[in-house]
Design an enzyme around this catalytic site. Sequence first.
Site, PDB file in Angstrom:
ATOM      1  N   GLU A  89       0.832  -1.213   0.000  1.00  0.00           N
ATOM      2  CA  GLU A  89       0.000   0.000   0.000  1.00  0.00           C
ATOM      3  C   GLU A  89       0.862   1.257   0.000  1.00  0.00           C
ATOM      4  O   GLU A  89       0.570   2.230  -0.695  1.00  0.00           O
ATOM      5  CB  GLU A  89      -0.932   0.026   1.222  1.00  0.00           C
ATOM      6  CG  GLU A  89      -1.974  -1.081   1.247  1.00  0.00           C
ATOM      7  CD  GLU A  89      -3.102  -0.887   0.229  1.00  0.00           C
ATOM      8  OE1 GLU A  89      -3.129   0.156  -0.447  1.00  0.00           O
ATOM      9  OE2 GLU A  89      -3.944  -1.802   0.124  1.00  0.00           O
ATOM     10  N   GLU A 106     -18.761  -5.084  -3.221  1.00  0.00           N
ATOM     11  CA  GLU A 106     -17.420  -5.660  -3.080  1.00  0.00           C
ATOM     12  C   GLU A 106     -17.381  -7.109  -3.558  1.00  0.00           C
ATOM     13  O   GLU A 106     -16.436  -7.532  -4.195  1.00  0.00           O
ATOM     14  CB  GLU A 106     -16.979  -5.567  -1.607  1.00  0.00           C
ATOM     15  CG  GLU A 106     -15.548  -5.954  -1.335  1.00  0.00           C
ATOM     16  CD  GLU A 106     -14.519  -4.958  -1.899  1.00  0.00           C
ATOM     17  OE1 GLU A 106     -14.911  -3.960  -2.530  1.00  0.00           O
ATOM     18  OE2 GLU A 106     -13.318  -5.198  -1.713  1.00  0.00           O
ATOM     19  N   GLU A 166     -12.172   0.854 -10.164  1.00  0.00           N
ATOM     20  CA  GLU A 166     -11.848  -0.104 -11.248  1.00  0.00           C
ATOM     21  C   GLU A 166     -12.799  -0.056 -12.437  1.00  0.00           C
ATOM     22  O   GLU A 166     -12.354  -0.174 -13.587  1.00  0.00           O
ATOM     23  CB  GLU A 166     -11.770  -1.538 -10.688  1.00  0.00           C
ATOM     24  CG  GLU A 166     -10.516  -1.826  -9.864  1.00  0.00           C
ATOM     25  CD  GLU A 166     -10.556  -1.223  -8.456  1.00  0.00           C
ATOM     26  OE1 GLU A 166     -11.628  -0.707  -8.052  1.00  0.00           O
ATOM     27  OE2 GLU A 166      -9.516  -1.255  -7.763  1.00  0.00           O
TER      28      GLU A 166
HETATM   29  C1  DMJ Z   1      -6.226   0.876  -5.153  1.00  0.00           C
HETATM   30  O1  DMJ Z   1      -5.449   1.136  -4.052  1.00  0.00           O
HETATM   31  C2  DMJ Z   1      -5.425   0.201  -6.237  1.00  0.00           C
HETATM   32  O2  DMJ Z   1      -6.115   0.292  -7.432  1.00  0.00           O
HETATM   33  C3  DMJ Z   1      -5.116  -1.237  -5.919  1.00  0.00           C
HETATM   34  O3  DMJ Z   1      -4.430  -1.891  -6.949  1.00  0.00           O
HETATM   35  C4  DMJ Z   1      -6.399  -1.978  -5.646  1.00  0.00           C
HETATM   36  N1  DMJ Z   1      -7.236  -1.321  -4.708  1.00  0.00           N
HETATM   37  C5  DMJ Z   1      -7.414   0.096  -4.695  1.00  0.00           C
HETATM   38  C6  DMJ Z   1      -8.665   0.612  -5.313  1.00  0.00           C
HETATM   39  O4  DMJ Z   1      -9.763  -0.172  -5.247  1.00  0.00           O
END
Ligand code: DMJ
Length: 577
Positions: free
Chosen positions: A137, A370, A391
Amino acid sequence: MLPRQVVKWILVFLVISPSLFPVSVSEVDSSYWSAKKRHMKKKVHDMFYHAYENYLTHAFPHDELKPLSKSFTDSLSELGNLKLEHLPQHYNGSALTLIESLSSLVIMGNNTEFERAVLWLSENLSFDVDARINLFECNIRVLGGLVSAHILATDSANRLVQGSYKNQLLTLAEDLGRRFLPAFDTPTGLPYAWINLKYGVMENETNETSTSGCGSLILEMGALSRLTGDPIYESAALRALRRLWSMRSSLNLLGTTLDVTTGEWIEYSSGIGAGVDSFYEYLFKAHILFGKEDFWRMFHSAYLAVQKYFRHGPWYHEADMRNGKATYWQLTSLQAFWPGLQVLVGDIAAANSSHREFVHVWKKFGVLPERYLLDHLMLHPTEKYYPLRPELAESTFYLYQATKDPWYLEVGESIVNSLNSYTKVDGGFASIRDVTTMQLEDHQHSFFLAETCKYLYLLFDDSFLVDRNYVFTTEGHPLPVLSSWHDRLPEAYIPSNWTFLPSEKQARRASAMTLQVCPAMSLDCGHGCQQVKSACHIPDARSDHRCFGDEECGVDATTCRRRTCSMAGYCGLWLFI
Ligand code: DMJ
């Protein structure tokens, strides 16, 4: 009220005007869509600033905004820390949302605010804090945000920060990169998932990490090495990636979680969603950014295995890496990035069909839940939330880039409308806790500014991309594709049995973003007809998606019992048999 006569003449004028001013249908069409784009761009711009200004007012310099209580959370140390263990006592945030907003500010043309933010960070940010953070992260959000902003700030064609900028963001990025390195000090080279920024790996730290945690570091750490001239960051990320790849099964599948000290898999089942998603994304994007043949080879085998073992029509289920047998039949919100990646690859047909299904689910609930159980066509009992994820907007942006089909603009419009009607509050944008009730959660995630707003904005206004070639990291931070970073240009890696398209124009038709890294094949369909197909597209073996045997049916999502294939060829829990 207008007099009747005037109204009548206005109507007559409207009817005859096409013959007075001959305007073709396509011109009317294109002016309609241009106006729509301008209107939607303004709406997204307003969304971004509503989120950003509320963050600055109520949360900065803490990490993220709590939009309902108009307060803040120092969430960098909470990301991925589901049990909220080892939370720091004296951590006051790293202005995470500000860092994540930098590249969006540039894309939206606000150079003044970008400069102000860069200078504030240059003078105030420090990573010498006693905080245990998630390496993945922190890499995608903080390191990626800083490296990308440094490049934008020093872009020779367009210097955004005048005079006083002395590469401070790069210095900060390098300092952070150094703090990541102890995590890689394992017998396998696979990094720990957690690291204390001040003290390194903590005592009794967990050995468990995810595939994404080991395989999604190469863009940011590679870029850091290229910028600083110090290969250590790229080498650490590359060693981890290679080791991870060596752990694939004979089917070219990987699991979801593993032990960094032994290099053994913990969870053998995997898909394209949580814990794995950006691993695939980074193999491919690393190929574009660094031009190494190896990345392409790895990606290509991995991609074909995904399409072979996980895909079921437009959906992707999970499967056991050892035998390819289906495990869980679930749609997750994170999987919606996959069609965007397929556009970059050039597999537009597959991208389009699964994107449509994600749109259906979005429309069914108003947002993307989700987790959605494909075997029951119902929501997961507990994972009913929507934390403002990007996404679907991301894939919509890529598909519009590739096809210019205005239908994708309409999809974008309905995403914007849903976000405004369900998640906008006085103090920012709030996550949704339950998509069935639209009950809100007091959290505005930083990726809403880094990704959700950015991809929606780029969908309606892509002027930032004109004459520039960028790769977006998994957190939506742009990195330029530079020939000086390339070992060789990607064209050199295309197998000889794949035919090139006759013209660049046709290539653009398939993928405007990359000019076809996975090339298109021009197929002769007789009578002078030429069909353009991506060489990465594997046609679905069966059109009716029925099963042939129990091993294709996986585990029931609610009872966890294995499902079987009925005589008629349907998977299910045939308890009565
Ligand atoms: C973001 O932090 C990034 O896109 C990661 O790859 C997946 N999750 C979140 C968004 O949903």
